[in-house]
Design an enzyme around this catalytic site. Structure first.
Site, short mmCIF file in Angstrom:
data_model
loop_
_atom_site.label_atom_id
_atom_site.label_comp_id
_atom_site.label_asym_id
_atom_site.label_seq_id
_atom_site.Cartn_x
_atom_site.Cartn_y
_atom_site.Cartn_z
N HIS A 39 -3.97 -4.73 -0.30
CA HIS A 39 -3.63 -5.26 1.03
C HIS A 39 -3.74 -6.79 1.00
O HIS A 39 -4.85 -7.32 1.13
CB HIS A 39 -4.59 -4.71 2.09
CG HIS A 39 -4.36 -3.28 2.42
ND1 HIS A 39 -3.47 -2.88 3.40
CD2 HIS A 39 -4.90 -2.15 1.92
CE1 HIS A 39 -3.48 -1.56 3.48
NE2 HIS A 39 -4.34 -1.09 2.58
N CYS A 56 0.83 -1.21 0.00
CA CYS A 56 0.00 0.00 0.00
C CYS A 56 0.87 1.27 0.00
O CYS A 56 1.62 1.49 -0.94
CB CYS A 56 -1.00 -0.03 1.14
SG CYS A 56 -2.34 1.18 0.96
N GLU A 104 -3.01 -8.84 3.29
CA GLU A 104 -3.48 -9.33 4.60
C GLU A 104 -4.99 -9.21 4.75
O GLU A 104 -5.58 -9.80 5.66
CB GLU A 104 -2.76 -8.57 5.72
CG GLU A 104 -3.24 -7.17 6.00
CD GLU A 104 -2.73 -6.10 5.04
OE1 GLU A 104 -2.98 -4.91 5.32
OE2 GLU A 104 -2.07 -6.45 4.03
#
Length: 212
Positions: free
Chosen positions: A190, A81, A192
């Site tokens: 992202h 990011c 995650e």
């Protein structure tokens, strides 16, 4: 046991990244601002959220601009990011901010009047979107082309070297969703927060020897 350093410069949801890395069997995951620990790590992750001016101010205050240049040369390195955007040369955000400059190119604002086929698009670009794998890379292993990942960003990357763009996204404009150069890999989305495909990318990062 290998160690993965998640660079902590006070900007980013670091623990969600660390938990995702632990989930895919990353070994010893260290969220740290200690330069010596980062230098000794087998792999390095460089996350980030927030305004680029604040991020770069902290990165420079801590001396992490030179540290990132150093450690990303000789081991697997992943920018996420704003951590990806900080690796570019310059960002339009906050009236213009010079960044670390590992990847040539600019970070540009989507704009207040972003449209697609006459329809107004909200900025920030927030939610799930496809990523086209423009160049094969070990981190795409077992991830289908045009898989969907989770994005949150108001600024996008216009890369300076097309050969470094390994993944592209589209939201009103085409943008670099993933960049790669040697042992460096960086993503705008992202991983995650991207469920199965995001975890697969992190697992691929853990297995990657840094060669490309």
């Amino acid at each position: 046991m290998q160690t993965v350093a998640v660079i902590d410069y006070g900007m980013g949801n670091l623990h969600s990244v660390a938990k995702a890395l632990e989930h895919v069997g990353a070994g010893k995951v260290l969220v740290t601002s200690d330069a010596s620990v980062i230098r000794e790590a087998d792999r390095v992750v460089f996350p980030g959220v927030g305004a680029i001016r604040d991020c770069m101010a902290e990165i420079r205050r801590l001396g992490f601009d030179s540290l990132v240049r150093e450690v990303s040369q000789d081991r697997p390195f992943l920018g996420i990011c704003v951590g990806m955007q900080a690796l570019l040369e310059h960002s339009e955000e906050n009236a213009g901010v010079d960044c670390i400059g590992l990847f040539p190119g600019q970070v540009r604002f989507f704009g207040k009047d972003l449209q697609e086929e006459g329809e107004h698009l909200k900025v920030p670009h927030m939610g799930w979107n496809e990523v086209s794998q423009t160049i094969d890379h070990p981190l795409w292993h077992d991830i289908p082309d045009r898989a969907r990942f989770y994005f949150v960003h108001s600024y996008y990357i216009n890369a300076g070297k097309p050969g470094q763009v390994v993944g592209r996204g589209h939201y009103g404009v085409d943008f670099a969703a993933a960049l790669a150069d040697g042992s460096r890999f960086a993503v705008q989305f992202h991983p995650e927060k991207s469920h199965t495909h995001g975890l697969q990318l992190l697992q691929n990062f853990i297995a990657w020897d840094g060669r490309w």
